[in-house]
Design an enzyme around this catalytic site. Sequence first.
Site, PDB file in Angstrom:
ATOM      1  N   PRO A  98      33.000  55.051  75.436  1.00  0.00           N
ATOM      2  CA  PRO A  98      32.864  53.727  76.052  1.00  0.00           C
ATOM      3  C   PRO A  98      34.148  53.355  76.788  1.00  0.00           C
ATOM      4  CG  PRO A  98      33.082  53.539  73.662  1.00  0.00           C
ATOM      5  CD  PRO A  98      33.017  55.006  73.972  1.00  0.00           C
ATOM      6  N   ALA A 101      37.663  50.485  75.574  1.00  0.00           N
ATOM      7  CA  ALA A 101      37.383  50.272  74.162  1.00  0.00           C
ATOM      8  C   ALA A 101      38.523  50.762  73.278  1.00  0.00           C
ATOM      9  CB  ALA A 101      36.085  50.979  73.780  1.00  0.00           C
ATOM     10  N   GLY A 102      39.600  51.253  73.881  1.00  0.00           N
ATOM     11  CA  GLY A 102      40.740  51.715  73.091  1.00  0.00           C
ATOM     12  C   GLY A 102      40.620  53.154  72.637  1.00  0.00           C
ATOM     13  N   LEU A 103      39.670  53.887  73.212  1.00  0.00           N
ATOM     14  CA  LEU A 103      39.504  55.296  72.816  1.00  0.00           C
ATOM     15  C   LEU A 103      40.053  56.251  73.875  1.00  0.00           C
ATOM     16  CD1 LEU A 103      35.920  55.161  71.224  1.00  0.00           C
ATOM     17  CD2 LEU A 103      38.127  54.954  70.094  1.00  0.00           C
ATOM     18  N   GLY A 104      40.783  55.708  74.819  1.00  0.00           N
ATOM     19  CA  GLY A 104      41.452  56.566  75.806  1.00  0.00           C
ATOM     20  C   GLY A 104      40.538  57.090  76.892  1.00  0.00           C
ATOM     21  N   SER A 105      39.487  56.321  77.215  1.00  0.00           N
ATOM     22  CA  SER A 105      38.517  56.811  78.206  1.00  0.00           C
ATOM     23  C   SER A 105      39.164  57.059  79.569  1.00  0.00           C
ATOM     24  CB  SER A 105      37.348  55.839  78.356  1.00  0.00           C
ATOM     25  OG  SER A 105      37.828  54.601  78.823  1.00  0.00           O
ATOM     26  N   SER A 106      40.039  56.150  80.005  1.00  0.00           N
ATOM     27  CA  SER A 106      40.620  56.362  81.342  1.00  0.00           C
ATOM     28  C   SER A 106      41.567  57.557  81.334  1.00  0.00           C
ATOM     29  CB  SER A 106      41.295  55.114  81.883  1.00  0.00           C
ATOM     30  OG  SER A 106      41.980  54.434  80.899  1.00  0.00           O
ATOM     31  N   ASP A 150      48.008  58.146  75.297  1.00  0.00           N
ATOM     32  CA  ASP A 150      46.633  58.517  75.658  1.00  0.00           C
ATOM     33  C   ASP A 150      46.585  59.786  76.496  1.00  0.00           C
ATOM     34  OD1 ASP A 150      46.260  56.075  74.504  1.00  0.00           O
ATOM     35  OD2 ASP A 150      44.851  55.337  76.013  1.00  0.00           O
TER      36      ASP A 150
HETATM   37  O1  PMV Z   1      43.982  50.273  74.307  1.00  0.00           O
HETATM   38  P1  PMV Z   1      44.553  51.617  74.352  1.00  0.00           P
HETATM   39  O2  PMV Z   1      43.801  52.625  73.641  1.00  0.00           O
HETATM   40  O3  PMV Z   1      44.975  52.037  75.700  1.00  0.00           O
HETATM   41  O4  PMV Z   1      45.858  51.579  73.420  1.00  0.00           O
HETATM   42  C1  PMV Z   1      46.983  50.943  73.771  1.00  0.00           C
HETATM   43  C2  PMV Z   1      48.017  51.247  72.750  1.00  0.00           C
HETATM   44  C3  PMV Z   1      49.239  50.407  72.915  1.00  0.00           C
HETATM   45  O5  PMV Z   1      50.201  50.849  71.941  1.00  0.00           O
HETATM   46  C4  PMV Z   1      48.943  48.947  72.626  1.00  0.00           C
HETATM   47  C5  PMV Z   1      49.824  50.520  74.317  1.00  0.00           C
HETATM   48  C6  PMV Z   1      50.388  51.894  74.626  1.00  0.00           C
HETATM   49  O6  PMV Z   1      50.460  52.202  75.817  1.00  0.00           O
HETATM   50  O7  PMV Z   1      50.795  52.626  73.710  1.00  0.00           O
END
Ligand code: PMV
Length: 318
Positions: A98, A101-106, A150
Site C-alpha cells: 500500500p 503506509a510506512g512500508l517503504g513503497s516509494s 527505506d
Molecule cells: O513513513 P516511512 O516508512 O517513510 O518511515 C519514516 C521513518 C522516519 O524515521 C520517521 C523518517 C526516516 O526517514 O527515517
Amino acid sequence: MTTASAPGKIILFGEHAVVSGVTALGGAIDLRAKVTVQDLSGSVLIKTKELTLQGFSLDLTSGRLESAQAAHATRYISAVLREFDVKDIQVCIDSSLPLAAGLGSSACIVVAAVAAISAHHGLCLSLREIAEISYRLEKKVQQGLGSPMDTALATYGGYLQISQDIKPIDLPPLEMVVGYTKMPHDTKSEVEKVQDLKKRYFDLVDPIFQAIGALSEKAVPLIREHNHADLGRLMNVNHGLLMALGVSSRELDELVYAATGAGGAFGAKLTGAGGGGCMIALPGHAGVDALMVALRQARGVPFKVVTGCEGVRLEGDL
Ligand code: PMV
C-alpha cells in the site's frame, strides 16, 4: 524487456530517532514492487497494475493521467528517467505494497526502477551505487529530511542497523503481522513535527531518542536468541515512546491494543513515520490467526509478513 524487483520494509525499532542519528533497526519484508521496462518508440509511458488496488497509466508525452493516485508513483519514476536521461520507454509497476503506509513503497519503486532502467541500458551498477542514487532521488522528490533506511533496505534486503552509517546484521527471519489503518500518512510532516518538538524541548526529547536508540541495540540479541517475549516488551516500550513524541493516532493505538489484548501478541508498535499508516505485531502463544482476527475486529487490514528478505534483484530478461 528488463524487470527488477525490490522489497518493502518495516522499521522494527528507532523511527524518528534515526533522523537525529540515533540507531534504528529495520528489516526488508516479503512484499515487493516489480518494475518492468521495455523500449517504446516515441513515447514515455508509465503503467501500474496493483497500486492501492487501482491500476493507472500515465503517458508522459501527452500528460494523460488516469488516476490521482498515479501522481505519487510517477513522480519517482520520472525522477529515475531524468537521472538516466531515458526516453522512448514503457515502465510498468506491479506493487503489492500500500502507498503512503510506512512500508517503504516509494523506496522500493525507486530502487527497482533504478536497477531495471540502468540494466536495460547496459549499465552495471553496484548495490552501493543503486542505494546511493535511489536515496538521492527519493529525498529530492520528497523534499524533506529523511534517513536512507527505506532505500537501503530495498537495495540490500535483510536487516540493517542505521545510525551515522548503514550496518547489515545477520538475524533469523521473524514472522510478524502488519495492521494497516487505511489512513495514509505524511512522512515529511510527521518528521518535521518531531524535529520541531526536539528543537523546542531538547532536554525532554533527546532522552526519549536515546532510549529509542538503546531499544534498537537491545533488540538484536533478543532476535538472535528467538526471545520473542522480551522482544515484544521492547516493542511496547518503543510504541509508548512514539506516543510521547506525538506520532501515534487513535487508529494506530486501537490496533496496538487489539494486538496485545485479544490478539495475544508479545508486543506491538507503530512502524514508520506514524500519524496513520501501519503498526506491526509479534505473534504470541495464541498464534498468527488470532492476531489477524483481533486486528480485523479493530477495523485494521492485517497481513502476514516475514522479515529479513532478499534485496533488489533483476528478474532477468523476459
Ligand atoms: O513513513 P516511512 O516508512 O517513510 O518511515 C519514516 C521513518 C522516519 O524515521 C520517521 C523518517 C526516516 O526517514 O527515517
